[in-house]
Design a protein around this motif. Structure first.
Motif, mmCIF file in Angstrom:
data_model
loop_
_atom_site.group_PDB
_atom_site.id
_atom_site.type_symbol
_atom_site.label_atom_id
_atom_site.label_comp_id
_atom_site.label_asym_id
_atom_site.label_seq_id
_atom_site.Cartn_x
_atom_site.Cartn_y
_atom_site.Cartn_z
ATOM 1 N N SER A 1 0.816 -1.216 0.000
ATOM 2 C CA SER A 1 0.000 0.000 0.000
ATOM 3 C C SER A 1 0.847 1.264 0.000
ATOM 4 N N SER A 2 2.062 1.188 0.572
ATOM 5 C CA SER A 2 2.922 2.368 0.641
ATOM 6 C C SER A 2 4.375 1.949 0.451
ATOM 7 N N CYS A 3 5.069 2.665 -0.410
ATOM 8 C CA CYS A 3 6.496 2.406 -0.631
ATOM 9 C C CYS A 3 7.256 3.702 -0.370
ATOM 10 N N GLN A 4 7.652 3.914 0.850
ATOM 11 C CA GLN A 4 8.415 5.101 1.239
ATOM 12 C C GLN A 4 9.787 4.644 1.727
ATOM 13 N N GLY A 5 10.844 5.016 1.032
ATOM 14 C CA GLY A 5 12.187 4.627 1.447
ATOM 15 C C GLY A 5 12.374 3.124 1.359
ATOM 16 N N THR A 6 12.682 2.518 2.507
ATOM 17 C CA THR A 6 12.888 1.063 2.534
ATOM 18 C C THR A 6 11.622 0.323 2.924
ATOM 19 N N HIS A 7 10.547 1.027 3.184
ATOM 20 C CA HIS A 7 9.282 0.390 3.582
ATOM 21 C C HIS A 7 8.488 0.007 2.337
ATOM 22 N N GLY A 8 7.857 -1.111 2.388
ATOM 23 C CA GLY A 8 7.028 -1.559 1.272
ATOM 24 C C GLY A 8 7.800 -2.494 0.348
ATOM 25 N N ILE A 9 7.067 -3.077 -0.563
ATOM 26 C CA ILE A 9 7.654 -4.027 -1.507
ATOM 27 C C ILE A 9 7.677 -3.377 -2.887
ATOM 28 N N GLN A 10 8.900 -3.109 -3.361
ATOM 29 C CA GLN A 10 9.056 -2.486 -4.666
ATOM 30 C C GLN A 10 9.633 -3.480 -5.673
ATOM 31 N N LEU A 11 9.060 -3.499 -6.856
ATOM 32 C CA LEU A 11 9.630 -4.243 -7.970
ATOM 33 C C LEU A 11 10.433 -3.263 -8.809
ATOM 34 N N MET A 12 11.731 -3.462 -8.863
ATOM 35 C CA MET A 12 12.623 -2.548 -9.579
ATOM 36 C C MET A 12 12.771 -3.024 -11.031
ATOM 37 N N TRP A 13 11.695 -2.945 -11.795
ATOM 38 C CA TRP A 13 11.712 -3.466 -13.143
ATOM 39 C C TRP A 13 12.525 -2.587 -14.085
ATOM 40 N N GLY A 14 12.799 -1.365 -13.712
ATOM 41 C CA GLY A 14 13.629 -0.476 -14.539
ATOM 42 C C GLY A 14 15.067 -0.969 -14.625
ATOM 43 N N SER A 15 15.599 -1.451 -13.506
ATOM 44 C CA SER A 15 16.974 -1.957 -13.533
ATOM 45 C C SER A 15 17.052 -3.244 -14.353
ATOM 46 N N VAL A 16 15.978 -4.054 -14.299
ATOM 47 C CA VAL A 16 15.934 -5.270 -15.124
ATOM 48 C C VAL A 16 15.878 -4.885 -16.603
ATOM 49 N N LEU A 17 15.098 -3.861 -16.924
ATOM 50 C CA LEU A 17 15.019 -3.380 -18.298
ATOM 51 C C LEU A 17 16.382 -2.890 -18.778
ATOM 52 N N GLY A 18 17.083 -2.132 -17.939
ATOM 53 C CA GLY A 18 18.417 -1.641 -18.291
ATOM 54 C C GLY A 18 19.407 -2.777 -18.521
ATOM 55 N N ALA A 19 19.375 -3.765 -17.642
ATOM 56 C CA ALA A 19 20.272 -4.913 -17.798
ATOM 57 C C ALA A 19 19.922 -5.705 -19.056
#
Length: 152
Positions: free
Chosen positions: A68-86
């Motif tokens: 529900s909330s991704c602030q800093g290190t809280h929450g579950i983020q999918l970093m699909w941008g870094s996967v796209l870059g790789a």
């Protein structure tokens, strides 16, 4: 009990290192490491800004939040941008390796093989021609010998 006929550890290690495929592999790793810097520069300097025309220039900033909330290190983020870059880095690397290394080498080796086959084909034709000439000479000699016996 040690046998004198067996090579020592150092001789075996030296033989291992001096094999052609180990040296070729070492050269490939060094060239690959240097090539990685070029590909990373292309992705960061050209691809990322082109993608950034749509959104951010840094692909690592593209992400999605599963909680529900991704602030800093809280929450579950999918970093699909870094996967796209790789993935883009990989595709560019594979394309450059294929088009600048594999494809020209394949064409070169095919030309060498065609030349080798042409030389072998020429040799076979020459050998067949010589064999045919020798057969004709033999047949002519047999015919002369045969006709000479009939005249006597």
């Amino acid at each position: 009990m040690s046998e004198k006929n067996e090579p020592g550890i150092w001789q075996g290690f030296k033989a291992f290192l001096m094999r052609g495929n180990v040296v070729d592999l070492a050269v490939a790793v060094v060239i690959g490491a240097a090539f990685t810097n070029i590909v990373n520069s292309v992705v960061k300097g050209i691809i990322n800004p082109l993608v950034g025309a749509i959104g951010t220039k840094n692909l690592d900033r593209y992400s999605s939040c599963l909680s529900s909330s991704c602030q800093g290190t809280h929450g579950i983020q999918l970093m699909w941008g870094s996967v796209l870059g790789a993935t883009l880095s990989f595709v560019i690397t594979a394309a450059v390796v294929y088009f600048l290394m594999i494809l020209p080498m394949t064409k070169y080796l095919a030309r060498l093989e065609a030349r080798r086959r042409a030389r072998e084909g020429t040799r076979e034709v020459v050998e067949e021609t010589e064999l045919e000439v020798l057969k004709q000479i033999r047949d002519g000699l047999i015919a002369q010998r045969g006709s000479g016996h009939n005249e006597r």
